[in-house]
Structures are given as structure tokens and as C-alpha cells.
Write an enzyme that holds these catalytic residues in place. Structure first.
Site, PDB file in Angstrom:
ATOM      1  N   ARG A 146      24.707 -17.695-133.611  1.00  0.00           N
ATOM      2  CA  ARG A 146      25.849 -16.797-133.714  1.00  0.00           C
ATOM      3  C   ARG A 146      25.691 -15.966-134.984  1.00  0.00           C
ATOM      4  NH1 ARG A 146      26.604 -16.815-129.156  1.00  0.00           N
ATOM      5  NH2 ARG A 146      28.440 -17.416-127.958  1.00  0.00           N
ATOM      6  N   HIS A 205      20.866  -9.029-128.889  1.00  0.00           N
ATOM      7  CA  HIS A 205      21.536 -10.170-128.244  1.00  0.00           C
ATOM      8  C   HIS A 205      21.002 -10.384-126.819  1.00  0.00           C
ATOM      9  CE1 HIS A 205      25.466 -12.656-128.543  1.00  0.00           C
ATOM     10  NE2 HIS A 205      24.596 -13.266-127.752  1.00  0.00           N
TER      11      HIS A 205
END
Length: 391
Positions: free
Chosen positions: A305, A353
Site C-alpha cells: 500500500r 498499480h
């Protein structure tokens, strides 16, 4: 005409009393909907199970909704034979309906970035199946509610997703190990230097230490794959395991835990791979203080994250030589702002991502199978979230 049925009560889920010896499907849906269907008259005895899909990703979530419908259709015969049920996907009408009886009949929700508080209007939820591997956003918005109602929350554990993450991690560990990024920079400058980062010889994988933070399904698979190349691989988990991890031990992975274990592993590792979830404990974990405790010249690989890394401190560590490279797939703010210095930093490799992007076809089958297993009374479902820890 359909036979009349009795609507379920709106008793909150926490107050429901369930018999562990009887499949949940029969306890939650004791009523039978009579359905007149000339094409399939045998469906007349199936209990209809409403499943609501909650998401704010309008315009991008539709393939997932279609994938769930397709997975339900594929599993229809199994659900009918094993549990006597028929899943009925409701999207998005229930999410905006004011019919409390209709909402009270919903015990199962599939979530893909739901609106904050959306789950609160379904008083009898028993299962939340999250379409993504990360549940930090869901738990931040609805964690207290889910804990109070003892709702089972399951994050995505998809073999395809795990395989994709493993590919991405191994790709970048090998690229760092063989100094690929330095050679690419040399190529752009028309420079010929066989060992730009020194020493003037190849380093064996057995002499390279790789630390993987996070011992969930994604982390464990990455540890095993990295170890297979001969790297001295260490895994870190926040809390000790009650029993030794035979799977990791067989792969030659050493597992350490707690703050003391982390400090020692950070000081030793040449490459640190972060796959930790975002929690109160991991937010901002990789700060200047942690970079200072790492082996000088180590590389950071982050596909966990973005908020676990302080980007300002990261840039300082790269500029000061504390770190040699940062390979980042996740960021504090996404999409990465155009003004971010990470775009042009010579020691940063950035991907948008994409390390492990779930596929609707595979992930939706996993979700429907999770629902089947839950209603069949199975315990310890893969991906079950610890509601106290938040992951």
C-alpha cells in the site's frame, strides 16, 4: 401465480441465533419461493438468495457485475444440488431502495469500493465478499459496524491474482539483483560499463538477502518464488505464528516476527519487498527512521500500500545514498500527481498499480464459490479478515 412467502424479520444479524449443525442456507432462507417456469419447472422448489453488489465505481464496475452473473450461472446446478438455492444478484437497485423489508432480506453483499456507510442499511448481513485483496478502505469506513454485527468479511484470494503478484515481485527482485536498471540508464547515455554498481563481478543469488514483509497468501507465494532462485529469503510478520509454517520452511524461507525481528532483518537485507496491508500500525512505516536502519544501499520494492511509505523520506534516502533503488507500484496518492518528483527521479522505477490486477473472470468465480462455501457452513474460509486487526 407465485405462492405467497413470509418476509424475513429485520432483526440485526448480531441478535440472530444459528445452529452450527445446519447449513446457513437452510437457516437464512427457510422459505420457498414457488416459481412457475415452463423451461425449468424443477426450480420451483429452490430458495432464492438475494446477493447485493455495492460499488461506487460506475462505468468501470460493470464487467465485474457481468462476471458475477456469469459465475452464478455456471454454479447454478451445484448450488441447487448441494444447498437447494438460487443466487439472485441485485445491482444497483437495492443500494438505493427505501424498502427496509427488501434490505432486511439481504444477508450477503459483494463489495468493490462501496460508498462509506452503504453496508449499514442492510441490518441482517452475514457475509461481505470483497472483490479486491485489500480491505483497508472497507474497514476504515465500516469496520466498527462489521465488528458490532459479527459479519464475516472475506477478501479476495484468487490464485491468478497471487500468480500475478509473484511474477511482478520476482521480475523486480531479479532486475535489482542483476542491476538491470543501471544498464538501461547506461544505454540511454550510450555508455559501456560492465559493472556500473560494482563490484567488478557478478554476485550470486545465494549471497543476496531478500526480505519480504507480509506473510499472507501474496507474501508467502512471493517468498517461495524468490527462494527458488537461491536468494537467502526472510519473511516478516507482525505477530508470531502459533505453529511453524511448514510450507515456508520447506522452501528454505526463515520467518521472523515483531519489532526486534524486523530491525534485524532490515539491517541485513539487500532487497526489501513490502506487501503489507494498510493498518494503523503500518501507515507511514517506511519513514526516515526505518531507512536509516536498513543496510546502506539496499533497494525497496513496494506493491503493498502506498501509504505505508513516506515518499518525502524515501526521496531523501535515495538522494543521500541510504537506498540504491525504489521500485514502486503503489503511491500515497493515485494516480501519481504529475508534479511528483518520483516521476523523474533517476533511482525510482514506477508502475501504475498493476502488480496484481484481478481479472473479472477468475475473481468472480472465487466470490461465488466463497458464497457457496459460506452458506454450506464451511469455517475458516480463505481470506477471512480478522475484524480486530483489520486485515
Amino acid at each position: 401465480m407465485p405462492h405467497p412467502t413470509t418476509a424475513p424479520s429485520a432483526t440485526p444479524a448480531a441478535a440472530m441465533d444459528f445452529d452450527s449443525r445446519v447449513p446457513l442456507a437452510k437457516q437464512l432462507y427457510p422459505f420457498t419461493h414457488a416459481v412457475i417456469d415452463a423451461r425449468a419447472p424443477e426450480l420451483s422448489t429452490l430458495r432464492k438468495v438475494p446477493v447485493v453488489f455495492l460499488s461506487t465505481l460506475e462505468g468501470t464496475i460493470e464487467p465485474w457485475v457481468a462476471g458475477v452473473r456469469e459465475a452464478i450461472a455456471e454454479a447454478a446446478d451445484t448450488l441447487a444440488a448441494q444447498l437447494g438455492i438460487e443466487l439472485v444478484l441485485i445491482y444497483p437497485t437495492v443500494a438505493t431502495s427505501s424498502d427496509i423489508l427488501h434490505r432486511a432480506s439481504v444477508h450477503i453483499a459483494i463489495t468493490g469500493n462501496p460508498a462509506a456507510g452503504a453496508l449499514a442499511s442492510f441490518p441482517n448481513l452475514r457475509l461481505v465478499a470483497n472483490m479486491w485483496a485489500g480491505v483497508d478502505t472497507l474497514m476504515a469506513a465500516d469496520g466498527p459496524l462489521l465488528r458490532d454485527r459479527s459479519v464475516t468479511v472475506v477478501r479476495m484470494v484468487d490464485p491468478l491474482l497471487t500468480h500475478c503478484m509473484t511474477e511482478w515481485v520476482v521480475m523486480h527482485v531479479l532486475a535489482l539483483h542483476r542491476d538491470l536498471h543501471s544498464y538501461l540508464a547506461q544505454q540511454r547515455e550510450h555508455s559501456w560499463c560492465r559493472f556500473p554498481s560494482g563490484p567488478a563481478t557478478l554476485v550470486a543469488a545465494t549471497d543476496r538477502r531478500v526480505l519480504v514483509l507480509g506473510a499472507g497468501e501474496l507474501g508467502r507465494a512471493a517468498m517461495e518464488a524468490v527462494a527458488r532462485f537461491g536468494f537467502r529469503t526472510v519473511g516478516w510478520t507482525r505477530t508470531p505464528r502459533s505453529t511453524p509454517d511448514a510450507r515456508l520452511a520447506a522452501a528454505g524461507v526463515d520467518l521472523v516476527c515483531g519489532p526486534v525481528g524486523l530491525d534485524a532483518a532490515l539491517a541485513d537485507a539487500h532487497i526489501v519487498v513490502n506487501l503489507l496491508p494498510l493498518t494503523d500500525e503500518t501507515r507511514g512505516l517506511f519513514s526516515g527512521a526505518v531507512f536509516a536502519r536498513m543496510r546502506r544501499g539496499a533497494a525497496l520494492v513496494n506493491a503493498g500500500r502506498g501509504q505505508t511509505v513516506c515518499e518525502t523520506d524515501l526521496i531523501d534516502a535515495l538522494d543521500n545514498g541510504l537506498l540504491s533503488w525504489a521500485v514502486l507500484d503503489v503511491f500515497e496518492n493515485e494516480p501519481l500527481p504529475e508534479s511528483s518528483p518520483l516521476w523523474t527521479h533517476p533511482r525510482v522505477v514506477a508502475t501504475p498499480h498493476v502488480a496484481a490486477t484481478p481479472s473479472p473472470g477468475s475473481a468472480c468465480r472465487v466470490v461465488v464459490d466463497t458464497i457457496r462455501r459460506f452458506l454450506g457452513g464451511e469455517k475458516d474460509l480463505p481470506g477471512t479478515v480478522d475484524l480486530e486487526r483489520g486485515y
